[in-house]
Design an enzyme around this catalytic site. Structure first.
Site, PDB file in Angstrom:
ATOM      1  N   CYS A  41       0.814  -1.222   0.000  1.00  0.00           N
ATOM      2  CA  CYS A  41       0.000   0.000   0.000  1.00  0.00           C
ATOM      3  C   CYS A  41       0.846   1.271   0.000  1.00  0.00           C
ATOM      4  O   CYS A  41       0.526   2.233  -0.695  1.00  0.00           O
ATOM      5  CB  CYS A  41      -0.986   0.001   1.162  1.00  0.00           C
ATOM      6  SG  CYS A  41      -0.278  -0.232   2.792  1.00  0.00           S
TER       7      CYS A  41
ATOM      8  N   ASP B 232      -7.441   5.544  -1.609  1.00  0.00           N
ATOM      9  CA  ASP B 232      -7.123   4.338  -0.845  1.00  0.00           C
ATOM     10  C   ASP B 232      -6.624   3.236  -1.785  1.00  0.00           C
ATOM     11  O   ASP B 232      -7.336   2.831  -2.696  1.00  0.00           O
ATOM     12  CB  ASP B 232      -8.386   3.890  -0.107  1.00  0.00           C
ATOM     13  CG  ASP B 232      -8.154   2.735   0.841  1.00  0.00           C
ATOM     14  OD1 ASP B 232      -7.047   2.173   0.832  1.00  0.00           O
ATOM     15  OD2 ASP B 232      -9.088   2.395   1.584  1.00  0.00           O
TER      16      ASP B 232
ATOM     17  N   HIS C 184      -6.201   0.122  -1.028  1.00  0.00           N
ATOM     18  CA  HIS C 184      -6.547  -1.195  -0.503  1.00  0.00           C
ATOM     19  C   HIS C 184      -7.694  -1.858  -1.253  1.00  0.00           C
ATOM     20  O   HIS C 184      -8.706  -2.260  -0.681  1.00  0.00           O
ATOM     21  CB  HIS C 184      -6.870  -1.088   0.986  1.00  0.00           C
ATOM     22  CG  HIS C 184      -5.725  -0.612   1.807  1.00  0.00           C
ATOM     23  ND1 HIS C 184      -5.478   0.732   2.038  1.00  0.00           N
ATOM     24  CD2 HIS C 184      -4.729  -1.284   2.422  1.00  0.00           C
ATOM     25  CE1 HIS C 184      -4.392   0.861   2.779  1.00  0.00           C
ATOM     26  NE2 HIS C 184      -3.916  -0.346   3.029  1.00  0.00           N
TER      27      HIS C 184
END
Length: 394
Positions: A83, A277, A279
């Site tokens: 990430c 994000d 993820h």
């Protein structure tokens, strides 16, 4: 959050996976407070569609799976560990968009802008691509990070700095300001690496030891400042400084987080910070394949950014700024000086010259001339640490 409320690309719905964690992808609140996104101000009362288009035009890099193995590691996906690497890619990609397309450029499905496609191709998940997950993860080994190990904000900044010198098209100089201090002379004289290293590559000689005599030829600059703004929780006294950074026209955002939970922060509204994000796991692909090009292109653009209270930020961050010209850099420094006069809680300081307690010689740089490539670019100021655990707490 139910998966069907977060669909970046309809053609790829079956390939998406999600990690646990806060994902408040609701609409921006209708408020008189301005929304700042990477230095641009929007009104949710009057500019909602423009705001959404601006965010969707940013390059969004997420976890991918089924890409070629990273070296001999056997890693064919970065889910669970990549990430921060993806956040670093997003910050760098924003600098490249500014460099080659400008801040007002917008992406739309079916985009035919060649510079856009050239930028995107540099981040594909293949070994041959200069800013691929393969190159970044492999380069992390020189920073003590095995392939598959999580990076901190400082590590990704150091790796990107080493890699950028091989991007002859962008000729981007990346400067990582350590010790909570931006030294103007370091940037204007010593750290115009694109000039120095281009000379080394063409003349096969080491001129870093003679850098004081080099002409100060400005190269487009990506300035990254790694910081730790607290011990275990972020100190609220820095919230205004963080907002100030995101409101500047030079902003390329903030990367930060903790293991397995990093984000690229791109703006704010009120006491909430806006982020993209990484993820989400999507299938890797090849943008040169015309059959999958359109769907893959859309998967690099996020229609639903996240928002969170600034109190939830992890204290370990790195703020980034892009300066196309020396005047842009001077204006940036002046903005921080002006801010410091009205707000004593600054995250870092601006100095014209390096203070005595941070002095260093060029011995490490000169010694590095015995090495080549990425090793040579790794020489850092003596006495400065790049370990994540050794940030100075401010």
């Amino acid at each position: 959050m139910p998966p069907d409320s977060f669909l970046p690309c309809a053609a790829n719905i079956s390939t998406l996976t999600y990690e646990s964690g806060p994902r408040p992808h609701d609409e921006f609140p209708r408020t008189a407070e301005p929304v700042y996104i990477l230095g641009k101000m929007f009104s949710t009362l009057h500019d909602m569609e423009e705001l959404k288009e601006d965010i969707r035009s940013r390059l969004w890099f997420t976890y991918r799976k089924n890409f070629p193995s990273i070296g001999s590691s056997g890693q064919v996906s970065d889910t669970g560990w990549g990430c921060m690497l993806r956040c670093g890619q997003m910050m760098l990609a924003q600098a490249l968009l500014l460099r080659h397309l400008g801040r007002d450029w917008q992406w739309h499905p079916g985009c035919q802008e060649q510079n856009y496609w050239r930028i995107l191709s540099m981040f594909q998940d293949r070994k041959a691509c200069i800013y691929s997950i393969h190159q970044i993860a492999s380069m992390g080994e020189s920073e003590g990070k095995a392939v598959g190990q999580w990076f901190g904000p400082n590590t990704i900044a150091q790796v990107l700095k080493r890699m950028a010198i091989y991007d002859d098209w962008s000729r981007l100089a990346i400067h990582v300001a350590l010790d909570n201090t931006v030294i103007e002379d370091d940037i204007k004289v010593r750290d115009q690496q694109a000039v120095t290293m281009a000379t080394i590559k063409t003349q096969k000689s080491s001129c870093r030891g003679r850098e004081s005599s080099l002409p100060c030829t400005w190269q487009p600059l990506l300035l990254i400042v790694p910081l730790r703004l607290g011990l275990t929780d972020i100190n609220p006294i820095y919230f205004e400084a963080l907002k100030h950074c995101l409101s500047l026209q030079q902003s390329v955002g903030i990367i930060g987080g903790k293991p397995n939970h990093a984000h690229w922060f791109i703006g704010f509204v009120g006491d909430e910070i806006v982020y993209l994000d990484p993820h989400t796991t999507q299938l890797a692909g090849n943008i040169d394949d015309l059959e999958e090009q359109a769907a893959l292109d859309e998967s690099y653009h996020c229609p639903f950014p996240g928002r969170m209270k600034m109190t939830r930020l992890d204290p370990s961050v790195a703020v980034g700024f892009y300066c196309e010209s020396e005047k842009n850099f001077d204006d940036l420094c002046q903005s921080f000086r002006k801010f410091s006069k009205s707000n004593k809680n600054c995250m870092f300081e601006i100095r014209k010259e390096r203070p005595l307690h941070l002095q260093y010689t060029l011995r490490a740089v000169a010694a590095s001339s015995k090495h080549s490539g990425f090793q040579m670019l790794g020489a850092e100021a003596e006495g400065s640490s790049v370990d994540e655990e050794e940030f100075e707490i401010i």
